[in-house]
Design a protein around this motif. Sequence first.
Motif, mmCIF file in Angstrom:
data_model
loop_
_atom_site.group_PDB
_atom_site.id
_atom_site.type_symbol
_atom_site.label_atom_id
_atom_site.label_comp_id
_atom_site.label_asym_id
_atom_site.label_seq_id
_atom_site.Cartn_x
_atom_site.Cartn_y
_atom_site.Cartn_z
ATOM 1 N N ILE A 72 -41.660 58.306 -96.078
ATOM 2 C CA ILE A 72 -40.900 56.969 -96.886
ATOM 3 C C ILE A 72 -40.287 56.008 -96.135
ATOM 4 C CG2 ILE A 72 -38.920 56.635 -98.523
ATOM 5 C CD1 ILE A 72 -39.051 59.487 -99.627
ATOM 6 N N SER A 73 -40.502 54.718 -96.380
ATOM 7 C CA SER A 73 -39.973 53.673 -95.573
ATOM 8 C C SER A 73 -39.076 52.949 -96.476
ATOM 9 C CB SER A 73 -41.125 52.625 -95.119
ATOM 10 O OG SER A 73 -41.978 52.280 -96.304
ATOM 11 N N ASP A 74 -39.135 53.086 -97.639
ATOM 12 C CA ASP A 74 -37.914 52.317 -98.598
ATOM 13 C C ASP A 74 -36.658 53.013 -98.451
ATOM 14 O OD1 ASP A 74 -36.451 50.829 -100.143
ATOM 15 O OD2 ASP A 74 -37.987 51.134 -102.086
ATOM 16 N N VAL A 75 -35.534 52.550 -98.362
ATOM 17 C CA VAL A 75 -34.380 53.275 -98.186
ATOM 18 C C VAL A 75 -33.833 53.739 -99.574
ATOM 19 C CG1 VAL A 75 -31.959 52.739 -97.655
ATOM 20 C CG2 VAL A 75 -33.666 51.479 -96.313
ATOM 21 N N ASP A 76 -34.182 52.957 -100.830
ATOM 22 C CA ASP A 76 -33.897 53.352 -101.902
ATOM 23 C C ASP A 76 -34.549 54.688 -102.221
ATOM 24 O OD1 ASP A 76 -32.260 51.263 -102.192
ATOM 25 O OD2 ASP A 76 -33.731 49.889 -103.221
ATOM 26 N N HIS A 77 -35.595 55.066 -101.755
ATOM 27 C CA HIS A 77 -36.385 56.219 -102.185
ATOM 28 C C HIS A 77 -36.000 57.341 -100.774
ATOM 29 C CE1 HIS A 77 -38.638 53.346 -104.614
ATOM 30 N NE2 HIS A 77 -39.059 54.538 -105.244
ATOM 31 N N TYR A 78 -35.160 57.139 -100.040
ATOM 32 C CA TYR A 78 -34.890 58.255 -99.266
ATOM 33 C C TYR A 78 -34.070 59.425 -99.787
ATOM 34 C CZ TYR A 78 -35.352 55.640 -94.887
ATOM 35 O OH TYR A 78 -35.712 54.952 -93.764
ATOM 36 N N HIS B 212 -29.439 57.160 -105.854
ATOM 37 C CA HIS B 212 -30.898 57.108 -105.771
ATOM 38 C C HIS B 212 -31.423 58.219 -104.788
ATOM 39 C CE1 HIS B 212 -31.785 53.057 -107.556
ATOM 40 N NE2 HIS B 212 -30.473 52.874 -106.906
ATOM 41 N N ASN C 53 -47.272 58.041 -103.548
ATOM 42 C CA ASN C 53 -46.120 57.600 -104.160
ATOM 43 C C ASN C 53 -44.917 58.834 -104.019
ATOM 44 O OD1 ASN C 53 -44.373 58.466 -106.732
ATOM 45 N ND2 ASN C 53 -45.178 56.572 -107.275
#
Length: 302
Positions: free
Chosen positions: A243-249, A95, A163
Amino acid sequence: MSAPATERTERPAAGAARPTDRRTGPRRRSGIPGRLALYGTLTVLALVFVAPMVWAVSGSFKPRGDIFEYPPKLLPDPATLDNFRSLLSDQPFWHWFAVSVVTAGLGTAVAVFVCAMAGFAFAKYRFAGKRLLFNVMFSSLSVPFAVIVVPLFILVVKSGLSNPWFALTVPWVAPAFGIFMMQQYIIQSIPDEIIEAARIDGAGEFGIFLRVVLPLLRPSLGALAVWQFLQSYNSFMWPLVLISDVDHYTLPLGLNILFRAEQRQFDLVLPGAVLASVPTILVFLLLRKQLLEGLSTGAVKG
Protein backbone atom coordinates in the motif's frame (compact mmCIF):
# COMPACT_ATOMS: atom_id res chain seq x y z
CA MET A 1 -8.46 -75.82 66.70
CA SER A 2 -7.48 -72.19 66.74
CA ALA A 3 -5.41 -70.75 63.95
CA PRO A 4 -1.73 -70.07 64.66
CA ALA A 5 -0.90 -66.66 65.99
CA THR A 6 1.21 -65.88 62.94
CA GLU A 7 -1.78 -66.29 60.66
CA ARG A 8 -4.09 -64.02 62.66
CA THR A 9 -4.83 -60.62 61.19
CA GLU A 10 -6.22 -57.97 63.44
CA ARG A 11 -8.56 -55.47 61.87
CA PRO A 12 -8.32 -51.91 63.07
CA ALA A 13 -11.18 -50.82 65.26
CA ALA A 14 -13.85 -48.60 63.80
CA GLY A 15 -12.88 -44.96 63.95
CA ALA A 16 -9.20 -45.73 64.47
CA ALA A 17 -6.85 -43.46 62.57
CA ARG A 18 -4.98 -45.04 59.68
CA PRO A 19 -1.26 -44.50 59.24
CA THR A 20 -1.85 -42.58 56.03
CA ASP A 21 -4.10 -40.11 57.81
CA ARG A 22 -1.21 -39.01 60.03
CA ARG A 23 0.77 -37.88 56.99
CA THR A 24 -2.07 -35.93 55.43
CA GLY A 25 -1.53 -32.83 57.55
CA PRO A 26 2.24 -32.55 56.93
CA ARG A 27 1.72 -33.15 53.20
CA ARG A 28 -0.79 -30.35 52.98
CA ARG A 29 1.41 -28.03 54.99
CA SER A 30 4.43 -28.85 52.84
CA GLY A 31 2.48 -27.90 49.69
CA ILE A 32 1.60 -24.41 50.93
CA PRO A 33 5.00 -22.81 50.16
CA GLY A 34 4.91 -24.23 46.63
CA ARG A 35 1.45 -22.81 46.03
CA LEU A 36 2.46 -19.44 47.41
CA ALA A 37 5.49 -19.39 45.10
CA LEU A 38 3.30 -20.35 42.12
CA TYR A 39 0.69 -17.69 42.86
CA GLY A 40 3.40 -15.11 43.44
CA THR A 41 5.04 -15.93 40.11
CA LEU A 42 1.72 -15.77 38.26
CA THR A 43 0.89 -12.45 39.91
CA VAL A 44 4.23 -10.96 38.84
CA LEU A 45 3.77 -12.22 35.27
CA ALA A 46 0.22 -10.82 35.15
CA LEU A 47 1.49 -7.43 36.28
CA VAL A 48 4.25 -7.51 33.65
CA PHE A 49 1.75 -8.22 30.86
CA VAL A 50 -0.97 -5.86 32.10
CA ALA A 51 1.27 -2.91 33.00
CA PRO A 52 1.88 -1.72 29.38
CA MET A 53 -1.84 -1.73 28.63
CA VAL A 54 -2.64 0.14 31.84
CA TRP A 55 0.05 2.70 31.03
CA ALA A 56 -1.31 3.13 27.48
CA VAL A 57 -4.88 3.66 28.70
CA SER A 58 -3.72 6.12 31.35
CA GLY A 59 -1.42 7.99 28.95
CA SER A 60 -4.13 8.29 26.30
CA PHE A 61 -6.02 10.65 28.64
CA LYS A 62 -2.98 12.78 29.55
CA PRO A 63 -1.61 15.86 27.81
CA ARG A 64 1.60 15.24 25.88
CA GLY A 65 3.74 16.87 28.54
CA ASP A 66 2.41 14.60 31.30
CA ILE A 67 2.85 11.24 29.54
CA PHE A 68 6.50 10.80 30.55
CA GLU A 69 6.39 12.63 33.85
CA TYR A 70 8.41 11.17 36.72
CA PRO A 71 7.36 9.71 39.01
CA PRO A 72 4.57 8.40 36.78
CA LYS A 73 0.96 8.79 37.87
CA LEU A 74 -1.49 5.98 37.29
CA LEU A 75 -4.51 8.29 37.11
CA PRO A 76 -4.28 11.26 34.74
CA ASP A 77 -4.55 14.62 36.44
CA PRO A 78 -6.07 16.42 34.65
CA ALA A 79 -7.80 13.89 32.36
CA THR A 80 -8.52 15.08 28.84
CA LEU A 81 -10.18 13.78 25.69
CA ASP A 82 -8.26 16.10 23.39
CA ASN A 83 -5.97 13.26 22.30
CA PHE A 84 -8.92 11.23 21.01
CA ARG A 85 -10.46 14.29 19.36
CA SER A 86 -7.23 15.12 17.56
CA LEU A 87 -6.73 11.54 16.44
CA LEU A 88 -10.23 11.10 15.07
CA SER A 89 -10.52 14.54 13.46
CA ASP A 90 -7.02 15.28 12.16
CA GLN A 91 -5.95 11.78 11.11
CA PRO A 92 -7.68 9.24 8.80
CA PHE A 93 -7.96 6.84 11.72
CA TRP A 94 -11.37 5.45 10.76
CA HIS A 95 -10.06 4.61 7.28
CA TRP A 96 -7.18 2.69 8.82
CA PHE A 97 -9.56 1.02 11.26
CA ALA A 98 -12.01 -0.03 8.52
CA VAL A 99 -9.26 -1.45 6.28
CA SER A 100 -7.76 -3.49 9.11
CA VAL A 101 -11.03 -4.86 10.49
CA VAL A 102 -12.63 -5.67 7.11
CA THR A 103 -9.57 -7.32 5.57
CA ALA A 104 -8.79 -9.26 8.75
CA GLY A 105 -12.41 -10.38 9.07
CA LEU A 106 -12.68 -11.49 5.43
CA GLY A 107 -9.30 -13.20 5.53
CA THR A 108 -10.23 -15.02 8.73
CA ALA A 109 -13.58 -16.23 7.40
CA VAL A 110 -12.05 -17.51 4.15
CA ALA A 111 -9.05 -19.06 5.90
CA VAL A 112 -11.16 -20.93 8.46
CA PHE A 113 -13.33 -22.46 5.73
CA VAL A 114 -10.42 -23.31 3.41
CA CYS A 115 -8.32 -24.80 6.22
CA ALA A 116 -11.22 -26.92 7.44
CA MET A 117 -11.90 -28.22 3.93
CA ALA A 118 -8.22 -28.94 3.21
CA GLY A 119 -7.74 -30.55 6.61
CA PHE A 120 -10.76 -32.77 5.99
CA ALA A 121 -9.31 -33.87 2.64
CA PHE A 122 -5.90 -34.69 4.13
CA ALA A 123 -7.47 -36.51 7.09
CA LYS A 124 -10.16 -38.63 5.46
CA TYR A 125 -9.32 -39.11 1.77
CA ARG A 126 -6.74 -41.14 -0.09
CA PHE A 127 -5.41 -39.76 -3.37
CA ALA A 128 -2.24 -39.86 -5.41
CA GLY A 129 0.51 -37.58 -4.12
CA LYS A 130 -1.22 -36.98 -0.79
CA ARG A 131 1.90 -37.52 1.32
CA LEU A 132 4.09 -35.42 -0.97
CA LEU A 133 1.57 -32.59 -1.10
CA PHE A 134 1.16 -32.62 2.67
CA ASN A 135 4.92 -32.59 3.24
CA VAL A 136 5.37 -29.65 0.87
CA MET A 137 2.55 -27.78 2.59
CA PHE A 138 3.87 -28.54 6.07
CA SER A 139 7.46 -27.64 5.17
CA SER A 140 6.30 -24.14 4.17
CA LEU A 141 6.00 -23.41 7.90
CA SER A 142 9.79 -23.18 8.02
CA VAL A 143 9.92 -20.46 5.34
CA PRO A 144 9.85 -16.92 6.80
CA PHE A 145 7.29 -14.60 5.27
CA ALA A 146 10.04 -12.08 4.49
CA VAL A 147 11.51 -14.56 1.99
CA ILE A 148 8.36 -14.76 -0.13
CA VAL A 149 7.06 -11.20 0.27
CA VAL A 150 8.77 -9.88 -2.89
CA PRO A 151 7.74 -12.81 -5.17
CA LEU A 152 4.23 -12.60 -3.74
CA PHE A 153 4.10 -8.86 -4.44
CA ILE A 154 5.24 -9.38 -8.05
CA LEU A 155 2.68 -12.16 -8.54
CA VAL A 156 -0.16 -10.03 -7.18
CA VAL A 157 0.77 -6.98 -9.25
CA LYS A 158 1.31 -8.92 -12.50
CA SER A 159 -2.02 -10.66 -12.01
CA GLY A 160 -3.84 -7.33 -11.71
CA LEU A 161 -5.03 -8.16 -8.20
CA SER A 162 -3.32 -5.33 -6.37
CA ASN A 163 -6.56 -3.81 -5.08
CA PRO A 164 -5.83 -3.28 -1.36
CA TRP A 165 -9.10 -4.78 -0.17
CA PHE A 166 -8.32 -7.99 -2.06
CA ALA A 167 -4.54 -8.16 -1.88
CA LEU A 168 -4.41 -7.72 1.89
CA THR A 169 -6.33 -10.98 2.36
CA VAL A 170 -4.35 -13.11 -0.13
CA PRO A 171 -1.46 -14.25 2.12
CA TRP A 172 -3.84 -15.40 4.86
CA VAL A 173 -6.45 -17.49 3.03
CA ALA A 174 -4.69 -20.87 3.32
CA PRO A 175 -2.11 -20.90 6.12
CA ALA A 176 -0.19 -24.14 6.49
CA PHE A 177 -0.55 -24.06 10.27
CA GLY A 178 -4.34 -23.87 9.99
CA ILE A 179 -4.50 -26.80 7.56
CA PHE A 180 -2.28 -28.90 9.80
CA MET A 181 -4.32 -27.97 12.87
CA MET A 182 -7.61 -28.94 11.20
CA GLN A 183 -6.16 -32.18 9.85
CA GLN A 184 -4.96 -33.27 13.29
CA TYR A 185 -8.22 -32.31 15.00
CA ILE A 186 -10.33 -34.19 12.43
CA ILE A 187 -8.20 -37.32 12.78
CA GLN A 188 -8.56 -37.28 16.57
CA SER A 189 -12.18 -36.18 16.95
CA ILE A 190 -14.19 -37.42 13.94
CA PRO A 191 -14.40 -41.21 13.49
CA ASP A 192 -14.75 -42.72 10.05
CA GLU A 193 -18.02 -44.40 11.08
CA ILE A 194 -19.83 -41.05 11.16
CA ILE A 195 -18.75 -40.24 7.61
CA GLU A 196 -19.63 -43.72 6.35
CA ALA A 197 -23.08 -43.48 7.95
CA ALA A 198 -23.68 -40.17 6.18
CA ARG A 199 -22.65 -41.72 2.86
CA ILE A 200 -25.03 -44.62 3.40
CA ASP A 201 -27.82 -42.11 3.99
CA GLY A 202 -27.10 -40.65 0.56
CA ALA A 203 -25.22 -37.47 1.48
CA GLY A 204 -22.68 -36.11 -0.99
CA GLU A 205 -19.07 -35.45 -0.08
CA PHE A 206 -19.48 -31.68 0.14
CA GLY A 207 -22.73 -32.13 2.03
CA ILE A 208 -20.95 -34.39 4.51
CA PHE A 209 -18.36 -31.69 5.06
CA LEU A 210 -20.93 -28.93 5.56
CA ARG A 211 -23.55 -30.79 7.59
CA VAL A 212 -21.55 -33.40 9.49
CA VAL A 213 -17.90 -32.42 9.78
CA LEU A 214 -18.05 -28.63 10.02
CA PRO A 215 -20.40 -28.50 13.05
CA LEU A 216 -18.13 -30.89 14.93
CA LEU A 217 -15.13 -28.63 14.32
CA ARG A 218 -16.55 -25.67 16.24
CA PRO A 219 -13.91 -25.64 19.04
CA SER A 220 -10.97 -25.88 16.66
CA LEU A 221 -12.55 -23.37 14.27
CA GLY A 222 -12.83 -20.85 17.10
CA ALA A 223 -9.21 -21.33 18.12
CA LEU A 224 -8.06 -21.00 14.51
CA ALA A 225 -10.22 -17.91 13.97
CA VAL A 226 -8.63 -16.12 16.94
CA TRP A 227 -5.12 -16.97 15.79
CA GLN A 228 -5.83 -16.06 12.17
CA PHE A 229 -7.51 -12.76 12.98
CA LEU A 230 -4.55 -11.68 15.10
CA GLN A 231 -2.10 -12.65 12.36
CA SER A 232 -3.92 -10.63 9.71
CA TYR A 233 -4.91 -7.71 11.93
CA ASN A 234 -1.35 -7.19 13.24
CA SER A 235 0.37 -7.69 9.89
CA PHE A 236 2.89 -4.96 9.13
CA MET A 237 5.33 -6.06 6.43
CA TRP A 238 2.84 -7.05 3.71
CA PRO A 239 0.73 -3.86 3.92
CA LEU A 240 3.94 -1.81 4.01
CA VAL A 241 5.08 -3.35 0.72
CA LEU A 242 1.68 -3.29 -0.95
CA ILE A 243 0.00 0.00 0.00
CA SER A 244 1.20 3.48 -0.92
CA ASP A 245 -1.99 5.49 -0.30
CA VAL A 246 -2.20 6.77 3.27
CA ASP A 247 -6.00 6.48 3.29
CA HIS A 248 -5.70 2.74 2.64
CA TYR A 249 -3.14 2.11 5.37
CA THR A 250 -3.88 -0.46 8.02
CA LEU A 251 -3.77 0.42 11.69
CA PRO A 252 -0.17 -0.77 12.25
CA LEU A 253 1.01 1.39 9.34
CA GLY A 254 -1.03 4.39 10.44
CA LEU A 255 0.21 4.24 14.02
CA ASN A 256 3.74 3.82 12.72
CA ILE A 257 3.38 7.12 10.82
CA LEU A 258 2.38 8.89 14.02
CA PHE A 259 5.23 7.27 15.93
CA ARG A 260 7.84 8.15 13.32
CA ALA A 261 6.68 11.76 12.99
CA GLU A 262 9.17 14.51 13.69
CA GLN A 263 7.89 15.09 17.22
CA ARG A 264 6.83 11.47 17.92
CA GLN A 265 3.17 12.12 18.59
CA PHE A 266 2.73 9.85 21.60
CA ASP A 267 -0.41 11.76 22.53
CA LEU A 268 -1.96 10.31 19.34
CA VAL A 269 -0.21 6.95 19.31
CA LEU A 270 -1.50 5.91 22.74
CA PRO A 271 -5.23 6.55 22.08
CA GLY A 272 -4.78 4.93 18.67
CA ALA A 273 -3.29 1.83 20.29
CA VAL A 274 -6.13 1.70 22.82
CA LEU A 275 -8.79 1.91 20.10
CA ALA A 276 -6.91 -0.59 17.93
CA SER A 277 -7.02 -3.18 20.73
CA VAL A 278 -10.84 -3.13 20.89
CA PRO A 279 -11.46 -5.53 17.93
CA THR A 280 -8.96 -8.09 19.23
CA ILE A 281 -10.52 -8.01 22.70
CA LEU A 282 -14.00 -8.45 21.22
CA VAL A 283 -12.87 -11.38 19.07
CA PHE A 284 -11.38 -13.09 22.11
CA LEU A 285 -14.50 -12.50 24.22
CA LEU A 286 -16.81 -13.81 21.48
CA LEU A 287 -14.71 -16.91 20.76
CA ARG A 288 -13.19 -17.58 24.17
CA LYS A 289 -15.40 -20.66 24.77
CA GLN A 290 -14.42 -22.27 21.46
CA LEU A 291 -10.80 -21.28 22.01
CA LEU A 292 -10.60 -22.91 25.45
CA GLU A 293 -12.44 -26.02 24.25
CA GLY A 294 -10.11 -26.36 21.28
CA LEU A 295 -6.99 -25.99 23.40
CA SER A 296 -8.22 -28.39 26.09
CA THR A 297 -9.26 -30.98 23.49
CA GLY A 298 -5.84 -30.82 21.89
CA ALA A 299 -4.14 -31.12 25.26
CA VAL A 300 -6.16 -34.20 26.24
CA LYS A 301 -6.11 -36.03 22.92
CA GLY A 302 -2.70 -34.89 21.70
